[in-house]
Design an enzyme around this catalytic site. Structure first.
Site, PDB file in Angstrom:
ATOM      1  N   ASP A 208       0.848  -1.194   0.000  1.00 27.27           N
ATOM      2  CA  ASP A 208       0.000   0.000   0.000  1.00 27.27           C
ATOM      3  C   ASP A 208       0.880   1.239   0.000  1.00 27.27           C
ATOM      4  O   ASP A 208       2.066   1.176   0.298  1.00 27.27           O
ATOM      5  CB  ASP A 208      -0.898   0.020   1.245  1.00 27.27           C
ATOM      6  CG  ASP A 208      -0.067   0.029   2.524  1.00 27.27           C
ATOM      7  OD1 ASP A 208       0.230   1.129   3.029  1.00 27.27           O
ATOM      8  OD2 ASP A 208       0.315  -1.055   3.007  1.00 27.27           O
ATOM      9  N   ASP A 210       1.305   4.376   2.080  1.00 32.20           N
ATOM     10  CA  ASP A 210       0.922   4.723   3.438  1.00 32.20           C
ATOM     11  C   ASP A 210       0.176   6.054   3.481  1.00 32.20           C
ATOM     12  O   ASP A 210       0.463   6.971   2.700  1.00 32.20           O
ATOM     13  CB  ASP A 210       2.174   4.800   4.320  1.00 32.20           C
ATOM     14  CG  ASP A 210       1.898   4.367   5.745  1.00 32.20           C
ATOM     15  OD1 ASP A 210       1.201   3.361   5.930  1.00 32.20           O
ATOM     16  OD2 ASP A 210       2.396   5.020   6.669  1.00 32.20           O
TER      17      ASP A 210
END
Length: 266
Positions: A208, A210
């Site tokens: 991902d 962040d």
């Protein structure tokens, strides 16, 4: 006992099994039980030990992982090299979900974890200036390029306590510091490997971007489910890379990991 292994893989989130037709053994250590049974089988023409860091059903949160027991058990089995994939969040715009970062540095932001084998009567001052084995890093970078995997050959991982994810302010702080990825398990695992003289390699599998990263200010919060979804794809690449690294171990250059461990003991 199962056949000795000189290389081990510590599986992170999303990598709970690795070997086919493997023997399973449960090892007790002076530091308690390991995260799960250790599987020993063949991978890339070598005998490999595999241990899921969080347990095969992901029952151990990062701050509950028995790091000392895990590394000690692998050392007992004859392991000299450890490959440690780990799910991580990107802190930089150029590092995207699905990428792999082969870290060369770490920053410890954890607290209260049992992080040394230094007990009363035994003094260890381990050098962690370069926490990851340079010979294994070079081998991993070469293997990733040959497999056409999108890889970053260096980067700093900041290790947070968990189990919660970062706030947006914390994420901005980490990103502005120039750190590449954020993770919850690289410390004390890397430090314990150094104390035992084990060559240790991190493969940060990016799941991902962040929350709070520059260029991504309105990103939705990171969730466990979104991380697991990306891991289903990212760990496939990690498996390929791990196999290629194991196949190439005979060509790895000489490193200083064992010498640094020997010099650490007073």
């Amino acid at each position: 006992m199962a056949e000795a292994a000189q290389v081990a893989v510590i599986g992170g989130s999303g990598l709970y099994r690795l070997l086919d037709d493997a023997d399973e053994i449960r090892l007790d250590t002076p530091y308690g039980k390991t995260s799960d049974v250790v599987s020993i089988g063949n991978l890339g023409g070598a005998t490999v030990a595999f241990l899921p860091r969080h347990g095969r059903n992901h029952e151990l949160a990062p701050h509950h992982v028995p790091y000392r027991a895990n590394l000690w058990a692998l050392k007992q089995l004859g392991v000299r090299r450890v490959i440690a994939p780990a799910a991580s969040g990107s802190l930089q715009p150029g590092i995207l979900p699905g990428d792999i970062v082969i870290c060369d540095q770490l920053v410890d932001r954890t607290s209260g974890r049992a992080d040394t084998y230094c007990e009363p009567g035994c003094v260890i001052h381990a050098s962690l200036a370069d926490p990851y084995c340079e010979a294994l890093r070079t081998l991993a970078c070469t293997a990733a390029c040959q497999l056409h995997i999108r890889v970053h050959g260096e980067g700093t991982v900041v290790v947070i306590q968990g189990p919660r994810f970062s706030t947006r302010a914390e994420s901005r702080w980490f990103a502005q510091s120039g750190w590449a990825v954020v993770n919850m398990t690289q410390y004390p695992e890397a430090a314990l490997a150094r104390e035992l003289g084990l060559c240790y390699l991190n493969l940060s599998v990016v799941t991902d971007r962040d929350a709070g990263v520059i260029g991504n200010p309105d990103a939705p919060p990171v969730t466990a489910q979104s991380v697991l979804e990306v891991l289903r794809q990212g760990m496939g690449q990690a498996r390929q890379l791990i196999s290629a690294i194991v196949e190439g171990l005979d060509s790895a250059s000489v490193c200083q990991c064992q010498a640094l461990a020997a010099e650490a003991r007073i």
